[in-house]
Design a protein around this motif. Structure first.
Motif, PDB file in Angstrom:
ATOM      1  N   LEU A 155     -25.343  32.652 -51.245  1.00  0.00           N
ATOM      2  CA  LEU A 155     -25.285  31.200 -50.922  1.00  0.00           C
ATOM      3  C   LEU A 155     -25.091  30.827 -49.447  1.00  0.00           C
ATOM      4  CD1 LEU A 155     -23.087  29.999 -54.113  1.00  0.00           C
ATOM      5  CD2 LEU A 155     -25.473  29.590 -53.837  1.00  0.00           C
ATOM      6  N   LEU A 156     -24.331  31.595 -48.764  1.00  0.00           N
ATOM      7  CA  LEU A 156     -24.230  31.402 -47.324  1.00  0.00           C
ATOM      8  C   LEU A 156     -25.851  31.723 -46.617  1.00  0.00           C
ATOM      9  CD1 LEU A 156     -21.177  33.106 -45.996  1.00  0.00           C
ATOM     10  CD2 LEU A 156     -21.614  30.563 -46.152  1.00  0.00           C
ATOM     11  N   ARG A 157     -26.543  32.512 -47.136  1.00  0.00           N
ATOM     12  CA  ARG A 157     -27.792  32.821 -46.619  1.00  0.00           C
ATOM     13  C   ARG A 157     -28.678  31.755 -46.978  1.00  0.00           C
ATOM     14  NH1 ARG A 157     -29.267  39.186 -47.271  1.00  0.00           N
ATOM     15  NH2 ARG A 157     -27.255  40.131 -46.975  1.00  0.00           N
ATOM     16  N   ILE A 158     -28.654  30.940 -47.940  1.00  0.00           N
ATOM     17  CA  ILE A 158     -29.493  29.921 -48.212  1.00  0.00           C
ATOM     18  C   ILE A 158     -29.011  28.605 -47.739  1.00  0.00           C
ATOM     19  CG2 ILE A 158     -31.024  31.188 -49.888  1.00  0.00           C
ATOM     20  CD1 ILE A 158     -29.450  29.753 -52.271  1.00  0.00           C
ATOM     21  N   GLY A 159     -27.818  28.677 -47.061  1.00  0.00           N
ATOM     22  CA  GLY A 159     -27.291  27.263 -46.495  1.00  0.00           C
ATOM     23  C   GLY A 159     -26.310  26.632 -47.394  1.00  0.00           C
ATOM     24  N   LYS A 160     -25.994  27.257 -48.597  1.00  0.00           N
ATOM     25  CA  LYS A 160     -25.378  26.228 -49.582  1.00  0.00           C
ATOM     26  C   LYS A 160     -23.889  26.824 -49.172  1.00  0.00           C
ATOM     27  CE  LYS A 160     -28.780  26.002 -52.977  1.00  0.00           C
ATOM     28  NZ  LYS A 160     -29.113  26.189 -54.689  1.00  0.00           N
ATOM     29  N   LEU A 161     -23.367  26.113 -48.026  1.00  0.00           N
ATOM     30  CA  LEU A 161     -22.013  26.665 -47.613  1.00  0.00           C
ATOM     31  C   LEU A 161     -20.789  26.142 -48.562  1.00  0.00           C
ATOM     32  CD1 LEU A 161     -22.452  25.866 -43.687  1.00  0.00           C
ATOM     33  CD2 LEU A 161     -23.311  27.550 -45.102  1.00  0.00           C
TER      34      LEU A 161
END
Length: 425
Positions: free
Chosen positions: A370-376
């Motif tokens: 999720l971090l890698r696709i910006g869903k922090l």
């Protein structure tokens, strides 16, 4: 050397962590008995006669239906299959035995407790040794050896803890004319008496020298106990009560108490152990404060009673596959994430999470994806859940998580939750 037949076969059956490697090492030192690690070779052909309990790339349901149809048309029916399995595996056993110059082959594979009826049907003239150990000692040994404080790993030992005791107790009844029951505690206390009893049962001369198994040169095995067994050279009586040291951990104590209640008086008595005596041991070491088990252990014991319900017997094989399937989905998700196929990785990781919601690595991997696709914010939730589970996270996963969080913080330097997570892990 006499012709090899099923009368030259010895099967040692037990739960894992019941002292089977020790017993195997002793008997394998005998001049007439050959053994090696754990063959496992009887599981595949005998599970082929079952409708569940295993997985394959092909349809196991259609495979069983086709086999039933084939054997129904065969003049000898199912007997033909068991005869063929017998001939095939006798050939395999004999091939190894010939290289040793010994007369008997000992197959020690603990998971044979699953197939005792089929094993006996295949080799009715073989000798069977049923090795028993106090089930609470087995539980503590599994915790100490395999689980440690990664509590979620208990899911891998459902069969060993929840099914094996009753299956072995049934095997004691079914095999009583061809079997000998050996208790691990008695082996440690009186090794000469117990091994002489085993030798008499096997019709081989008793040699007291084999009890000091460590005095003979033997290769280290891939399976079985690979630690303590090589540090000692004979059975040590003090090892019989060593399991009680684990009860100082309140979580293990509570788990042992739950497990005792799961087993119950009747099953323990059938296995040769006293519920009352084991309860007394637990009461002496009872924690002073109430213990709340980690979620994974709560879930394990909450679902344990289904294994006592005979009407749910067909479901148990499916439940036993959950750990294997979880491993497959987790591994797929991990590899896809490494290859940067984020969306696909998330699909497999979410399935793994549904199967085993208390595994911190799954939570970390989803968080990283999720971090890698910006869903922090969603990623932070999964990382926080992994930390709340209170289990150790593998060092490689920790490093991967740190890198992902550091990259996210560089892009979002004012994100306080990410900074706090980095400080924790």
């Amino acid at each position: 050397m006499t012709a090899f037949s099923q009368k030259n076969l010895i099967f040692l059956i037990s739960q894992p962590r019941a002292g089977s490697t020790l017993t195997q090492r002793i008997l394998g030192t005998h001049r007439e008995i050959y053994t090696l690690s754990e063959p496992w070779i009887m599981l595949h052909p005998l599970y082929a006669m079952r409708r569940d309990g295993y997985q394959a790339e092909y349809s196991i349901q259609n495979s069983k239906r086709a086999m039933d149809n084939f054997l129904n048309l065969h003049p000898e029916g199912e007997d033909a299959y068991f005869q063929a399995v017998r001939q095939m595996n006798l050939h395999l056993y004999e091939g190894l035995l010939q290289t040793s110059g010994k007369r008997y082959f000992l197959d020690k594979t603990p998971r044979y407790y699953y197939i005792v009826p089929e094993l006996y049907r295949t080799f009715p003239e073989a000798k069977y040794i049923l090795l028993l150990r106090n089930p609470l000692a087995i539980l503590c040994s599994i915790f100490n050896t395999f689980i440690q404080d990664n509590w979620w790993r208990i899911q891998y030992y459902q069969g060993d803890l929840l099914r094996a005791p009753s299956l072995i107790a049934k095997g004691m009844l079914d095999l009583q004319n061809n079997s000998l029951v050996l208790q691990y505690e008695n082996l440690l206390l009186n090794p000469e008496i117990e091994i002489e009893r085993v030798c008499n049962f096997l019709n081989v001369p008793f040699d007291a020298g084999i009890i000091s198994y460590g005095d003979s040169e033997a290769e280290k095995w891939q399976f079985g106990d690979r630690s303590m067994i090589y540090q000692e050279n004979k059975p040590m009586n003090q090892n019989g009560d060593r399991w009680q040291e684990n009860l100082q951990n309140p979580i293990i104590w509570q788990s042992a108490n739950n497990y005792l209640e799961f087993l119950g008086k009747d099953l323990l008595a059938n296995l040769g152990y006293s519920y009352t005596k084991l309860k007394e041991i637990l009461e002496k070491q009872k924690p002073k404060t109430q213990v709340i088990l980690p979620p994974a252990l709560q879930d394990f014991f909450a679902s344990a009673n289904m294994f006592l319900d005979k009407s749910l017997q067909p479901v148990q094989g499916v439940v036993g596959l959950t750990a294997q399937l979880f491993d497959s989905y987790l591994s797929l998700g991990r590899v896809l994430l490494q290859e940067n196929h984020i969306e696909q990785a998330l699909k497999y990781l979410e399935i793994a999470l549904q199967m085993a919601p208390f595994v911190p690595e799954t939570q970390c991997l989803i968080g990283e994806a999720l971090l890698r696709i910006g869903k922090l914010d969603r990623a932070i939730t999964y990382y926080q859940k992994a930390i709340q589970l209170g289990a150790k996270i593998h060092q490689n996963q920790l490093e991967s998580s740190r890198i992902a969080l550091q990259q996210a913080l560089q892009l979002n330097p004012n994100h306080q939750a990410i900074a706090e997570l980095l400080a924790i892990i």
